[in-house]
Design a protein around this motif. Structure first.
Motif, PDB file in Angstrom:
ATOM      1  N   ASN A  21     -24.125  12.065 -66.219  1.00  0.00           N
ATOM      2  CA  ASN A  21     -23.558  11.775 -64.949  1.00  0.00           C
ATOM      3  C   ASN A  21     -23.672  11.011 -64.401  1.00  0.00           C
ATOM      4  O   ASN A  21     -24.438   9.751 -64.137  1.00  0.00           O
ATOM      5  N   LEU A  22     -23.178  11.220 -63.652  1.00  0.00           N
ATOM      6  CA  LEU A  22     -23.836   9.458 -62.020  1.00  0.00           C
ATOM      7  C   LEU A  22     -25.245  10.197 -61.769  1.00  0.00           C
ATOM      8  O   LEU A  22     -25.877   8.724 -61.373  1.00  0.00           O
ATOM      9  N   LEU A  33     -23.783   6.777 -55.309  1.00  0.00           N
ATOM     10  CA  LEU A  33     -23.232   7.580 -56.187  1.00  0.00           C
ATOM     11  C   LEU A  33     -21.587   7.726 -55.591  1.00  0.00           C
ATOM     12  O   LEU A  33     -21.005   8.530 -56.710  1.00  0.00           O
ATOM     13  N   LYS A  54     -17.834   7.349 -57.498  1.00  0.00           N
ATOM     14  CA  LYS A  54     -17.307   9.181 -57.732  1.00  0.00           C
ATOM     15  C   LYS A  54     -15.751   8.135 -57.409  1.00  0.00           C
ATOM     16  O   LYS A  54     -15.064   8.740 -57.946  1.00  0.00           O
ATOM     17  N   GLU A  55     -15.599   7.515 -56.062  1.00  0.00           N
ATOM     18  CA  GLU A  55     -14.317   6.989 -55.536  1.00  0.00           C
ATOM     19  C   GLU A  55     -13.515   6.694 -56.425  1.00  0.00           C
ATOM     20  O   GLU A  55     -12.401   6.212 -56.292  1.00  0.00           O
ATOM     21  N   PRO A  73     -12.782   7.973 -62.830  1.00  0.00           N
ATOM     22  CA  PRO A  73     -13.820   8.593 -63.393  1.00  0.00           C
ATOM     23  C   PRO A  73     -14.634   7.844 -64.725  1.00  0.00           C
ATOM     24  O   PRO A  73     -14.251   7.324 -64.947  1.00  0.00           O
TER      25      PRO A  73
END
Length: 267
Positions: free
Chosen positions: A147-148, A158, A162-163, A166
């Motif tokens: 995950n990030l 982050l 996320k924007e 994906p």
């Protein structure tokens, strides 16, 4: 493949290779930093990544596709007739290592961050067993539980990631097995990295890779010039981290020193 040209007279050209599950948009900050510092930048998305990933539920690319893409990337960068520096992150570092070892490339220097030589976090609980099975299992899907938060402690970065596209970290057993085969290549005593100035950087708290394996590999190479920097407190993706300004400056200092040794006047 995209090109971003330097502001003013360029010093050199930088070719960037991103890691698995990433895309070139994640590197907008780094690209702009290089441009502002006087470097042309060439970058694209690895096969199966970027816009291609929008239509794929998992990664099943043949690693030969990654190597072919990288050779094209370097060919495009060399068209500028400037000193070439390669920057690789994660899997991108590992791909660069293989391409440089297999193909003679006019490269002034290489910067590898957090290369995937040994993963502490592997795809799927059964991945080690499945990867040794027959071709029948090659299309079995594995979730790489990344995950990030594994990349950086920088919450602003982050949010930007996320924007963007994906993070799709589902892979096939075949994909994972190819990565394993690639890393075995680097453990072979016959493997020798080309005698090119090399900077390797890792994060002290990298949760994805075993940085001790990276350091051991580096010390086994016969290089005239190499540098190793372990960044205190940092996670996997150094150019996304809280300390990224310092990481970038360290990178630029390395590049400028190489250029001086080549006879270039660096202001």
């Amino acid at each position: 493949m995209w090109r971003w040209e330097a502001e003013g007279q360029p010093k050199a050209v930088v070719a960037i290779l991103h890691s698995a599950y990433e895309n070139h948009r994640w590197y907008a900050w780094l690209i702009e930093k290089f441009r502002s510092a006087g470097f042309h930048v060439v970058m694209g998305d690895l096969p199966g990544h970027g816009d291609q990933a929008k239509y794929a539920r998992y990664h099943e690319e043949d690693f030969k596709e990654y190597f072919t893409y990288t050779k094209i990337l370097l060919k495009v960068a060399l068209e500028y007739n400037l000193p070439l520096f390669i920057v690789g992150n994660g899997l991108g570092s590992t791909i660069a290592m293989q391409v440089l070892q297999k193909n003679k490339t006019e490269c002034a220097g290489v910067i590898l961050t957090s290369p995937w030589l040994h993963l502490k976090l592997t795809p799927g609980k059964l991945s080690n067993a499945l990867s040794s099975f027959s071709a029948i299992t090659s299309n079995v899907k594995l979730k790489h539980e990344i995950n990030l938060q594994h990349f950086s402690r920088n919450t602003d970065v982050l949010m930007e990631l996320k924007e963007n596209l994906p993070l799709n970290s589902m892979v096939t057993v075949k994909w994972y097995r190819e990565w394993q085969q690639l890393t075995r290549t680097f453990r072979d005593p016959e493997y020798k990295f080309p005698n090119i100035p090399l900077l390797v950087m890792t994060g002290e708290n990298d949760k994805l890779t075993d940085i001790s394996i990276t350091k051991k590999w580096l010390l086994q190479q016969s290089l005239s010039e190499f540098h190793y920097k372990e960044w205190h407190g940092c996670l996997h993706s150094l150019y996304f981290e809280l300390e990224r300004e310092d990481v970038f400056q360290y990178t630029i200092d390395f590049i400028n020193n190489v250029l001086r040794n080549l006879g270039y006047i660096i202001e």
